[in-house]
Structures are given as structure tokens and as C-alpha cells.
Design a protein around this motif. Sequence first.
Motif, short mmCIF file in Angstrom:
data_model
loop_
_atom_site.label_atom_id
_atom_site.label_comp_id
_atom_site.label_asym_id
_atom_site.label_seq_id
_atom_site.Cartn_x
_atom_site.Cartn_y
_atom_site.Cartn_z
N GLU A 141 9.08 7.35 1.77
CA GLU A 141 8.04 7.19 0.75
C GLU A 141 8.07 5.78 0.17
OE1 GLU A 141 4.88 8.60 -1.78
OE2 GLU A 141 5.72 9.19 0.15
N LEU A 142 9.27 5.21 0.00
CA LEU A 142 9.38 3.86 -0.54
C LEU A 142 8.75 2.84 0.40
CD1 LEU A 142 13.02 3.88 -1.94
CD2 LEU A 142 10.94 3.58 -3.27
N LEU A 143 8.86 3.07 1.70
CA LEU A 143 8.34 2.13 2.69
C LEU A 143 6.89 2.42 3.07
CD1 LEU A 143 11.42 1.80 5.08
CD2 LEU A 143 10.72 0.26 3.24
N ARG A 144 6.36 3.58 2.66
CA ARG A 144 5.03 3.99 3.08
C ARG A 144 3.95 2.96 2.72
NH1 ARG A 144 0.87 7.97 1.48
NH2 ARG A 144 1.81 8.06 -0.58
N PRO A 145 3.96 2.39 1.50
CA PRO A 145 2.93 1.38 1.20
C PRO A 145 2.98 0.19 2.15
CG PRO A 145 3.96 2.15 -0.81
CD PRO A 145 4.77 2.70 0.31
N LEU A 146 4.19 -0.17 2.60
CA LEU A 146 4.35 -1.35 3.45
C LEU A 146 3.99 -1.08 4.89
CD1 LEU A 146 7.76 -2.62 2.00
CD2 LEU A 146 5.45 -3.33 1.36
N THR A 147 3.85 0.19 5.26
CA THR A 147 3.50 0.54 6.64
C THR A 147 1.99 0.61 6.84
OG1 THR A 147 3.58 2.92 6.20
CG2 THR A 147 5.64 1.86 6.91
N GLN A 148 1.22 0.39 5.77
CA GLN A 148 -0.23 0.52 5.86
C GLN A 148 -0.93 -0.80 5.51
OE1 GLN A 148 -1.88 4.10 4.11
NE2 GLN A 148 0.10 5.11 4.15
N LEU A 149 -0.32 -1.91 5.93
CA LEU A 149 -0.84 -3.22 5.56
C LEU A 149 -2.19 -3.53 6.21
CD1 LEU A 149 2.44 -5.35 5.64
CD2 LEU A 149 1.34 -4.23 3.69
N GLY A 150 -2.56 -2.79 7.25
CA GLY A 150 -3.85 -3.00 7.88
C GLY A 150 -5.00 -2.33 7.14
N ASN A 151 -4.67 -1.49 6.16
CA ASN A 151 -5.68 -0.78 5.39
C ASN A 151 -6.33 -1.71 4.38
OD1 ASN A 151 -6.70 0.95 3.12
ND2 ASN A 151 -6.07 2.57 4.52
N ARG A 152 -7.65 -1.66 4.25
CA ARG A 152 -8.38 -2.56 3.33
C ARG A 152 -7.96 -2.35 1.89
NH1 ARG A 152 -14.52 -1.87 3.93
NH2 ARG A 152 -14.50 -3.52 2.36
N SER A 153 -7.74 -1.11 1.49
CA SER A 153 -7.35 -0.85 0.11
C SER A 153 -5.95 -1.40 -0.18
CB SER A 153 -7.39 0.65 -0.18
OG SER A 153 -6.46 1.35 0.62
N VAL A 154 -5.07 -1.34 0.80
CA VAL A 154 -3.72 -1.89 0.66
C VAL A 154 -3.79 -3.42 0.56
CG1 VAL A 154 -1.54 -2.26 1.88
CG2 VAL A 154 -2.53 0.03 1.76
N GLN A 155 -4.61 -4.02 1.40
CA GLN A 155 -4.79 -5.48 1.34
C GLN A 155 -5.36 -5.90 -0.01
OE1 GLN A 155 -7.30 -6.14 4.72
NE2 GLN A 155 -5.65 -5.86 6.21
N ALA A 156 -6.30 -5.12 -0.53
CA ALA A 156 -6.89 -5.43 -1.84
C ALA A 156 -5.83 -5.33 -2.94
CB ALA A 156 -8.05 -4.49 -2.13
#
Length: 289
Positions: A141-156
Motif C-alpha cells: 500500500e505504501l508503494l501503490r501511489p508510486l506504481t501508478q506514475l503513468g496515471n494522469r491523476s497521479v501525475q497531476a
Amino acid sequence: MQTLALLLIIISALMHALWNLLVKKSGDKTIFIWWMFLCAWGLMSLSTVALGFYPILSPRSLATAAGAAVCFVLYHWLGGFAYREGDLSVTYPLAQTAMLYVPIWGVLFLGEQLTTLGIFGILIIAFGAYCIQLRVLSVQELLRPLTQLGNRSVQAALLAGFTYSIGAIIDKSGVDSYSAYRFTYTLVFFMVFYMSLNLLRPRYRGRVVQELRRNPKLVLLSGPTVFASFLTFRLGLQLAPVSYAVPVRQVSLLIGVLIGLVFLRESYGRIRLASAALILTGVVFVWHG
């Protein structure tokens, strides 16, 4: 960190948590935020006339306030897009990365010096802010945000954190060379100006008056709250390194948790309460650092 600076920033954090609560209760949030800042600037204008404390504007002060305002308006827009389009437990932690950039910029560009205890406190606050929206506490769960760097919302969300960090450094430069009240007044003016340009688009036609009619009391209450939040933070920023001030303001997350528990009867899991406790612990370290 001076005790007075700490108290001013904690007051600012309290006001910040309160105006975020008002935004949550509003209907059309983009319009409400515009009304909120317009009321804050109107209140400051009335205070300026009453006190005869007119801003002495210079090209440098105008450019500084205008630049900081661009960063903060973009931060709100990018954060809003990220939270609206993505999973909050993924986007929210990444939007808090400003706390990691600000100390770096503070040391590199402003010549700030941080103690070991202060750096440790910043890292604890950053970890608490990162964890506060996570669903479960696990490595995955801690790494989950970092595994979705291709997502537009994550990039934003990442761009929102970076943009805020730049705005914070410009902010610090402004209050160090210009009185906190006058700089805040000019900053809020530019924020209202940029937001007004956005509201000129056809999609917002008719919505401005509608939101005022729907929530007049919330709008009137929000103005003094934002005024107090912005001014007390910049008064504290004059007395403390921005590398400490920005992380310490994250105590607003702790206050938000307490407001939810006491006044809104919300139920919070152990992760959010533990994260709030980490933020408080980090603030204590920064204070003594």
C-alpha cells in the motif's frame, strides 16, 4: 524554531482546516473557493482603508506576489483534478511531496540551515502526511501511489506538490523583503484575479450567483477564515525558515482529523490517527530543532 512562529503557523493550520471544511460543505466548489478568496481580499481592503495601511507597490513586490499566486492557483487546480479523477488514497499522498522539495529549495536558494533534529522532524511529518489517506498499512500500500506514475491523476498530484514548493519559496522571498500584511494583500489579489479569469469561461455562466444564494453564510464565514489563515502563516514565515514552516503547517491534517471526530462524528481508522500522531511528533522535533 521560535515559539511565536510555531504558534502563528498552528493558528494558520487551524484556519486552513476550517476553510477546507467550509469548502467540503459547499456546493459548487470552484465557485465557492473564488467567493472565499474574494471575500478575504474584500475584508483586507476594508481593513487597509480603516487603518490607512496602503500597500506600497513596487515592480519587484508585484512580480513576487504574482508569481506565488500563479503557483498556488495551479496547486489548487492540479490537486482538484487529481482528487476528482483519481483514487484519493493514491493521489493525496503524492500531493504532499512539496514538503520534501521545500527544504531542498530553502537550502539551495535561500541559504537556510537545518539541524539534524529539524530534518528528522520534517521527515516524520512528511511520512505522517503521506500515510494519512492510505487504506491499510503495508509495504504494498505504501508503494501503490508510486506504481501508478503513468496515471494522469497521479501525475497531476505530483505536479501539484512540486508547484506548491516553488510557490512556497517565492512566498518566503516576498515576506522577507515586504511586510507580511502588504504581501498577503497583494498575493490574495492576484489569486482572485487569476481565478476570475477562469470563471469568465462560458461553462461557469450563471453559477457564481447561484452558489452565493445557496450558501451565503458559508461564503461570509469563509472570508475571515482565509484571511486569518493566509496572514498568520506569512507572519510566521517571516520568523521561521520556510523549510520548517511548510511541514509544520501540516498540523492542519491533525486538526482536520480532530474536527471530523469531535464535530462531524466521523469514524477514523488506526492509520489516520497514527499518522496524525506522527505529524504532531514531527512538529515537536522541528520546534526544538
